[in-house]
Write a protein that holds these residues in place. Structure first.
Motif, PDB file in Angstrom:
ATOM      1  N   VAL A   1       0.857  -1.186   0.000  1.00 25.50           N
ATOM      2  CA  VAL A   1       0.000   0.000   0.000  1.00 25.50           C
ATOM      3  C   VAL A   1       0.894   1.236   0.000  1.00 25.50           C
ATOM      4  O   VAL A   1       1.798   1.360   0.831  1.00 25.50           O
ATOM      5  CB  VAL A   1      -0.940   0.026   1.222  1.00 25.50           C
ATOM      6  N   LEU A   2       0.625   2.147  -0.924  1.00 25.48           N
ATOM      7  CA  LEU A   2       1.396   3.383  -1.045  1.00 25.48           C
ATOM      8  C   LEU A   2       0.441   4.568  -0.958  1.00 25.48           C
ATOM      9  O   LEU A   2      -0.461   4.710  -1.783  1.00 25.48           O
ATOM     10  CB  LEU A   2       2.153   3.422  -2.373  1.00 25.48           C
ATOM     11  N   TYR A   3       0.651   5.410   0.034  1.00 25.30           N
ATOM     12  CA  TYR A   3      -0.122   6.640   0.184  1.00 25.30           C
ATOM     13  C   TYR A   3       0.641   7.765  -0.509  1.00 25.30           C
ATOM     14  O   TYR A   3       1.808   8.048  -0.179  1.00 25.30           O
ATOM     15  CB  TYR A   3      -0.334   6.970   1.661  1.00 25.30           C
ATOM     16  N   THR A   4      -0.022   8.405  -1.461  1.00 25.10           N
ATOM     17  CA  THR A   4       0.616   9.454  -2.256  1.00 25.10           C
ATOM     18  C   THR A   4      -0.301  10.667  -2.338  1.00 25.10           C
ATOM     19  O   THR A   4      -1.401  10.693  -1.780  1.00 25.10           O
ATOM     20  CB  THR A   4       0.916   8.950  -3.684  1.00 25.10           C
TER      21      THR A   4
ATOM     22  N   VAL B   1       5.353  -5.044  -9.505  1.00 25.12           N
ATOM     23  CA  VAL B   1       4.538  -5.697  -8.482  1.00 25.12           C
ATOM     24  C   VAL B   1       3.191  -4.975  -8.369  1.00 25.12           C
ATOM     25  O   VAL B   1       3.070  -3.787  -8.683  1.00 25.12           O
ATOM     26  CB  VAL B   1       5.246  -5.697  -7.109  1.00 25.12           C
ATOM     27  N   VAL B   2       2.197  -5.715  -7.907  1.00 25.28           N
ATOM     28  CA  VAL B   2       0.874  -5.134  -7.696  1.00 25.28           C
ATOM     29  C   VAL B   2       0.892  -4.352  -6.380  1.00 25.28           C
ATOM     30  O   VAL B   2       1.308  -4.879  -5.351  1.00 25.28           O
ATOM     31  CB  VAL B   2      -0.199  -6.232  -7.651  1.00 25.28           C
ATOM     32  N   TYR B   3       0.436  -3.109  -6.422  1.00 25.57           N
ATOM     33  CA  TYR B   3       0.360  -2.303  -5.203  1.00 25.57           C
ATOM     34  C   TYR B   3      -0.866  -1.399  -5.274  1.00 25.57           C
ATOM     35  O   TYR B   3      -1.363  -1.064  -6.352  1.00 25.57           O
ATOM     36  CB  TYR B   3       1.631  -1.471  -5.006  1.00 25.57           C
ATOM     37  N   GLN B   4      -1.348  -1.036  -4.099  1.00 21.95           N
ATOM     38  CA  GLN B   4      -2.508  -0.157  -3.992  1.00 21.95           C
ATOM     39  C   GLN B   4      -2.018   1.274  -3.751  1.00 21.95           C
ATOM     40  O   GLN B   4      -1.413   1.550  -2.720  1.00 21.95           O
ATOM     41  CB  GLN B   4      -3.410  -0.597  -2.844  1.00 21.95           C
ATOM     42  N   GLU B   5      -2.288   2.140  -4.677  1.00 19.08           N
ATOM     43  CA  GLU B   5      -1.930   3.551  -4.512  1.00 19.08           C
ATOM     44  C   GLU B   5      -3.156   4.312  -3.997  1.00 19.08           C
ATOM     45  O   GLU B   5      -4.210   4.311  -4.640  1.00 19.08           O
ATOM     46  CB  GLU B   5      -1.449   4.156  -5.829  1.00 19.08           C
TER      47      GLU B   5
END
Length: 248
Positions: free
Chosen positions: A103-106, A131-135
């Motif tokens: 998980v990436l908070y941007t 890679v699969v990540y949640q932004e």
């Protein structure tokens, strides 16, 4: 004359070293068991009982030594590689739905250039590993901002913040430092890879689309009310957006 020559030859011949003496001189003594040999009726060599006992003890000793098969050693090595020893070094802070994911908070706002560039750096690294990540863009969805603040203690937190498998990895400086040491790749082991490099056809990579009910106005009309005053749309966020139904 012939007798004297013969005597000299015999004396020199006797003075020559034998093979047994040469072996004793140049070869170190070997502590080998003495083989007691005997012959049966067919002139075959038969070892005595003493020699057989010695060999049986040697074989039993070799059999008692337990060695790990190669497959077990390989499995243990792979298990050590999969279980990264660096995870305990990071604080356990798990965002919603981030126990086994990234998980990436941007933020997509360019008001503070350094913050925007830091988010871009981490996003670039994750994209390079495919890679699969949640932004989760805090500027596009107020719920993400409150979510991040609650995870990190309720205070004001500026993105970016990266979480891997329920652990807080840190901001841009920490993530880039891990990548330079080759540790970021280890932390991302086990994360699924992106099935396609092309962006989502629904949102083109933005992860949000306009609300289908209010079309981004955040207001809807209710037919049952006599005053016909618009009310707040229950489906969209403060920006009139909803999460993309295809990639979320």
């Amino acid at each position: 004359m012939m007798k004297s020559l013969r005597g000299r030859f015999l004396s020199k011949y006797k003075s020559l070293p034998t093979m047994a003496s040469l072996k004793q001189t140049f070869l170190p003594p070997l502590n080998l068991p003495t083989l007691h040999e005997s012959f049966d009726n067919n002139n075959n060599i038969v070892l005595s009982e003493v020699t057989k006992d010695v060999f049986q003890e040697e074989f039993q000793e070799l059999g008692s030594r337990k060695t790990k098969p190669l497959c077990e050693e390989t499995q243990e090595t792979q298990k050590e590689d999969e279980e990264s020893p660096m995870f305990p070094e990071f604080e356990e802070k798990c965002p919603p739905g981030g126990k086994e994911s990234v998980v990436l908070y941007t933020t997509s706002l360019r008001g503070i250039n350094k913050t925007f560039e830091d988010c871009k750096r981490i996003r670039f690294l994750l994209d390079s590993f495919k890679v699969v990540y949640q932004e989760r863009d805090v500027s596009m969805h107020l719920e993400y901002r409150e979510e991040l603040w609650n995870i990190l203690g309720g205070g004001r937190v500026i993105p970016p913040r990266l979480f891997i498998k329920g652990r807080l990895i840190g901001g841009a400086d920490e993530v880039v430092g891990l990548h330079e040491r080759g540790a970021l790749k280890t932390l991302l082991k086990g994360i699924p890879l992106v099935p396609s490099v092309s962006p989502c056809k629904g949102c083109l990579g933005m992860r949000f689309v306009l609300c289908l009910k209010c079309h981004g106005s955040c207001k809807i009309s209710v037919e049952d009310k006599m005053d016909d005053v618009p009310v707040r749309c229950p489906d969209c966020n403060e920006n009139g957006l909803i999460k993309c139904p295809l990639c979320n």
